[in-house]
Motif scaffolding. Sequence first.
Motif, PDB file in Angstrom:
ATOM      1  N   GLY A 109       0.884  -1.266   0.113  1.00  0.00           N
ATOM      2  CA  GLY A 109       0.066   0.092   0.077  1.00  0.00           C
ATOM      3  C   GLY A 109       0.962   1.280   0.062  1.00  0.00           C
ATOM      4  O   GLY A 109       2.066   1.098   0.037  1.00  0.00           O
ATOM      5  N   PRO A 110       0.321   2.425   0.080  1.00  0.00           N
ATOM      6  CA  PRO A 110       1.019   3.644   0.009  1.00  0.00           C
ATOM      7  C   PRO A 110       1.862   3.712   1.469  1.00  0.00           C
ATOM      8  O   PRO A 110       1.365   3.646   2.326  1.00  0.00           O
ATOM      9  CB  PRO A 110       0.186   4.726  -0.053  1.00  0.00           C
ATOM     10  CG  PRO A 110      -1.369   4.141   0.472  1.00  0.00           C
ATOM     11  CD  PRO A 110      -1.074   2.701  -0.031  1.00  0.00           C
ATOM     12  N   GLN A 189      -0.470   5.815 -12.142  1.00  0.00           N
ATOM     13  CA  GLN A 189      -1.749   6.616 -11.660  1.00  0.00           C
ATOM     14  C   GLN A 189      -2.112   7.326 -13.044  1.00  0.00           C
ATOM     15  O   GLN A 189      -1.259   8.399 -13.376  1.00  0.00           O
ATOM     16  CB  GLN A 189      -1.310   7.587 -10.390  1.00  0.00           C
ATOM     17  CG  GLN A 189      -2.414   8.121 -10.054  1.00  0.00           C
ATOM     18  CD  GLN A 189      -2.318   8.749  -8.573  1.00  0.00           C
ATOM     19  OE1 GLN A 189      -1.193   8.838  -8.183  1.00  0.00           O
ATOM     20  NE2 GLN A 189      -3.181   9.115  -7.890  1.00  0.00           N
ATOM     21  N   TRP A 273      -1.263  -1.255  -5.820  1.00  0.00           N
ATOM     22  CA  TRP A 273      -2.289  -1.069  -4.843  1.00  0.00           C
ATOM     23  C   TRP A 273      -3.290   0.284  -5.196  1.00  0.00           C
ATOM     24  O   TRP A 273      -4.262   0.699  -4.561  1.00  0.00           O
ATOM     25  CB  TRP A 273      -1.516  -0.469  -3.422  1.00  0.00           C
ATOM     26  CG  TRP A 273      -0.461   0.425  -3.640  1.00  0.00           C
ATOM     27  CD1 TRP A 273       0.825  -0.061  -3.534  1.00  0.00           C
ATOM     28  CD2 TRP A 273      -0.649   1.859  -3.739  1.00  0.00           C
ATOM     29  NE1 TRP A 273       1.696   1.077  -3.628  1.00  0.00           N
ATOM     30  CE2 TRP A 273       0.691   2.266  -3.584  1.00  0.00           C
ATOM     31  CE3 TRP A 273      -1.470   2.671  -3.604  1.00  0.00           C
ATOM     32  CZ2 TRP A 273       1.173   3.578  -3.659  1.00  0.00           C
ATOM     33  CZ3 TRP A 273      -1.336   4.156  -3.643  1.00  0.00           C
ATOM     34  CH2 TRP A 273       0.095   4.432  -3.863  1.00  0.00           C
ATOM     35  N   LEU A 274      -3.043   0.696  -6.417  1.00  0.00           N
ATOM     36  CA  LEU A 274      -3.905   1.611  -7.090  1.00  0.00           C
ATOM     37  C   LEU A 274      -5.166   1.204  -7.685  1.00  0.00           C
ATOM     38  O   LEU A 274      -5.334  -0.182  -7.982  1.00  0.00           O
ATOM     39  CB  LEU A 274      -3.260   2.407  -8.099  1.00  0.00           C
ATOM     40  CG  LEU A 274      -1.994   3.376  -8.002  1.00  0.00           C
ATOM     41  CD1 LEU A 274      -1.593   3.745  -9.536  1.00  0.00           C
ATOM     42  CD2 LEU A 274      -2.110   4.274  -7.036  1.00  0.00           C
ATOM     43  N   TYR A 283      -9.822   5.643  -3.361  1.00  0.00           N
ATOM     44  CA  TYR A 283      -8.317   5.550  -2.820  1.00  0.00           C
ATOM     45  C   TYR A 283      -8.535   5.347  -1.293  1.00  0.00           C
ATOM     46  O   TYR A 283      -7.542   5.088  -0.686  1.00  0.00           O
ATOM     47  CB  TYR A 283      -7.472   6.847  -3.030  1.00  0.00           C
ATOM     48  CG  TYR A 283      -7.251   6.878  -4.616  1.00  0.00           C
ATOM     49  CD1 TYR A 283      -5.713   6.222  -4.783  1.00  0.00           C
ATOM     50  CD2 TYR A 283      -7.585   7.536  -5.604  1.00  0.00           C
ATOM     51  CE1 TYR A 283      -5.431   6.429  -5.926  1.00  0.00           C
ATOM     52  CE2 TYR A 283      -7.150   7.505  -6.762  1.00  0.00           C
ATOM     53  CZ  TYR A 283      -6.099   6.988  -6.995  1.00  0.00           C
ATOM     54  OH  TYR A 283      -5.393   6.856  -8.234  1.00  0.00           O
ATOM     55  N   GLY A 293      -5.572   0.680  -0.166  1.00  0.00           N
ATOM     56  CA  GLY A 293      -4.176  -0.057  -0.928  1.00  0.00           C
ATOM     57  C   GLY A 293      -4.114  -1.586  -0.865  1.00  0.00           C
ATOM     58  O   GLY A 293      -4.032  -2.266  -1.798  1.00  0.00           O
TER      59      GLY A 293
END
Length: 372
Positions: A109-110, A189, A273-274, A283, A293
């Motif tokens: 994830g982020p 993205q 994870w986008l 998101y 994510g």
Amino acid sequence: MTEWFQSWAGYGFGWFLATLILILLIALPLMLAVAMIIYADRKIWAAMALRKGPNVVGPFGLLQSFADGLKVFLKETIIPAGANRGLFIIAPIITFTVALLAWAVIPFGPGAVLADINVGLLYLLAVSSLGVYGVIIAGWASNSKYPFYSALRAAAQMVSYEVSIGFVLIPVILWAGTFNLSGIIAAQQGHILGFINGFGLNPLLFPLAVIFLISSMAETARAPFDLTEAESELVAGYQTEYSSMSFALFWLGEYGNVLLMCGMNALLFWGGWLPPVNWDPLYWFFFGPVATGFFWFFAKIFLFFFIFSWVKATVPRFRYDQLMRLGWKIFLPISLIWVFLVSGYLMLTRYDGAAAAPASDAPVISTVSTAR
């Protein structure tokens, strides 16, 4: 987290504790995930063949994998008299360990990654290529012709498709401009018309996504490329002489590699994870951006695992000459041509005149004033 541990345990020991806990947070759920995907694999095969699959041990058969693991754990470990004892024991350990090492650089994830190194993709290539050593050592140390033949076959197969995978990744690296996996995800993205996330729908990169998917099946020796375990020819391949937990370690390593390749397909071509669409609510809708994510990444992994199982349940096994021809005569030339196509396109569009362009606004002003 690391800073909190270092605040009361000291710099070195605090870093060690934080890293150990993060490793366990990845490794333990991964082992649970392997048990669950073995169950899912068997249920998907059963559904494809109009059977029920595991449905007795636990609700809906969910505990079948754990029952199988307990059975294997209680069995006796038998080492053939003519085998090289040390290498025979260490081979499954190598396979299992290498399958876990690769997850150190996978971003879930982020900001959720154990080691966000700048050469994460090179690390993945290096670690995944080490898996062949466990297979070769297992076949040679067994001192039996069938495992030895299978090990040679596995080595040739894995090396052949790693070459194609390497050339497939070059255009992705060129397009993203980085070897860092988080950077590759960030480059995807809004990649298509500023609205769709992922390289996979790019007309120049879609053929590479297909080649990578097929090559990842061959790299993990999944059907229709499971020539290393062809029961009609090699009994159980390089695992023939193994039993008990040593056999289970091969099994866990194989499914760990399958999950890794599913994750790499998601990371490199389909946004990681986008969410599929670059729309703000997608998101954070699932308990915040990090949890969301995780949700998208694991959903994509399961989608690719379903494709792996679907292919295994429906496509007959290739002959060995067909396997080699596909890798060397089809995938390798196509991937080489695509490296030139993508690099040429980027030179014409993204980098055209970049060398002559000034680096910042200040040189522009000074150049213009000088010219006047």
